[in-house]
Motif scaffolding. Structure first.
Motif, PDB file in Angstrom:
ATOM      1  N   LYS A  47     -13.707  -7.003  38.495  1.00  0.00           N
ATOM      2  CA  LYS A  47     -12.464  -7.561  39.022  1.00  0.00           C
ATOM      3  C   LYS A  47     -12.123  -8.871  38.328  1.00  0.00           C
ATOM      4  O   LYS A  47     -12.994  -9.648  37.981  1.00  0.00           O
ATOM      5  CB  LYS A  47     -12.584  -7.820  40.517  1.00  0.00           C
ATOM      6  N   LYS A  48     -10.817  -9.106  38.152  1.00  0.00           N
ATOM      7  CA  LYS A  48     -10.316 -10.375  37.640  1.00  0.00           C
ATOM      8  C   LYS A  48      -9.348 -10.917  38.671  1.00  0.00           C
ATOM      9  O   LYS A  48      -8.630 -10.165  39.331  1.00  0.00           O
ATOM     10  CB  LYS A  48      -9.597 -10.179  36.308  1.00  0.00           C
ATOM     11  N   ARG A  49      -9.318 -12.235  38.817  1.00  0.00           N
ATOM     12  CA  ARG A  49      -8.456 -12.852  39.804  1.00  0.00           C
ATOM     13  C   ARG A  49      -7.973 -14.190  39.258  1.00  0.00           C
ATOM     14  O   ARG A  49      -8.717 -14.891  38.583  1.00  0.00           O
ATOM     15  CB  ARG A  49      -9.254 -13.046  41.083  1.00  0.00           C
ATOM     16  N   SER A  50      -6.757 -14.579  39.592  1.00  0.00           N
ATOM     17  CA  SER A  50      -6.256 -15.904  39.231  1.00  0.00           C
ATOM     18  C   SER A  50      -5.821 -16.609  40.501  1.00  0.00           C
ATOM     19  O   SER A  50      -5.197 -16.016  41.380  1.00  0.00           O
ATOM     20  CB  SER A  50      -5.108 -15.816  38.237  1.00  0.00           C
ATOM     21  N   ILE A  51      -6.156 -17.878  40.588  1.00  0.00           N
ATOM     22  CA  ILE A  51      -5.793 -18.716  41.731  1.00  0.00           C
ATOM     23  C   ILE A  51      -4.768 -19.735  41.239  1.00  0.00           C
ATOM     24  O   ILE A  51      -5.020 -20.462  40.285  1.00  0.00           O
ATOM     25  CB  ILE A  51      -7.037 -19.457  42.285  1.00  0.00           C
ATOM     26  N   ARG A  52      -3.609 -19.742  41.889  1.00  0.00           N
ATOM     27  CA  ARG A  52      -2.564 -20.684  41.512  1.00  0.00           C
ATOM     28  C   ARG A  52      -2.797 -22.016  42.187  1.00  0.00           C
ATOM     29  O   ARG A  52      -3.241 -22.095  43.320  1.00  0.00           O
ATOM     30  CB  ARG A  52      -1.195 -20.164  41.889  1.00  0.00           C
ATOM     31  N   ARG A  53      -2.463 -23.082  41.469  1.00  0.00           N
ATOM     32  CA  ARG A  53      -2.621 -24.439  42.005  1.00  0.00           C
ATOM     33  C   ARG A  53      -1.270 -25.109  42.143  1.00  0.00           C
ATOM     34  O   ARG A  53      -0.340 -24.786  41.414  1.00  0.00           O
ATOM     35  CB  ARG A  53      -3.476 -25.274  41.055  1.00  0.00           C
ATOM     36  N   GLY A  54      -1.190 -26.074  43.043  1.00  0.00           N
ATOM     37  CA  GLY A  54       0.010 -26.906  43.174  1.00  0.00           C
ATOM     38  C   GLY A  54       1.251 -26.157  43.622  1.00  0.00           C
ATOM     39  O   GLY A  54       2.352 -26.510  43.233  1.00  0.00           O
ATOM     40  N   ALA A  55       1.077 -25.126  44.418  1.00  0.00           N
ATOM     41  CA  ALA A  55       2.240 -24.340  44.859  1.00  0.00           C
ATOM     42  C   ALA A  55       3.017 -25.041  45.954  1.00  0.00           C
ATOM     43  O   ALA A  55       2.603 -25.907  46.611  1.00  0.00           O
ATOM     44  CB  ALA A  55       1.777 -22.983  45.372  1.00  0.00           C
TER      45      ALA A  55
END
Length: 55
Positions: A47-55
């Motif tokens: 699995k690959k995942r991206s976490i967004r910052r500063g939303a």
């Protein structure tokens, strides 16, 4: 082409961000850490995942 980096263990600050997204930090490796997102890959590599910052 961009330079590829080896996945690394998450730092304390990165672990806190993962917990905020309800992920288990012991199961994930950090591929890329940018000011806008944190790219992760599972230790099993499935699995690959991206976490967004500063939303």
């Amino acid at each position: 082409m961009g330079k590829q980096t080896r996945p690394t263990k998450p730092s304390r600050k990165q672990k806190e961000e993962m917990k905020a997204w309800k992920l288990v930090p012991d199961s994930w490796l950090v591929v890329q850490d940018t000011p806008t997102e944190l790219l992760l890959i599972s230790k099993s590599g499935l699995k690959k995942r991206s976490i967004r910052r500063g939303a």
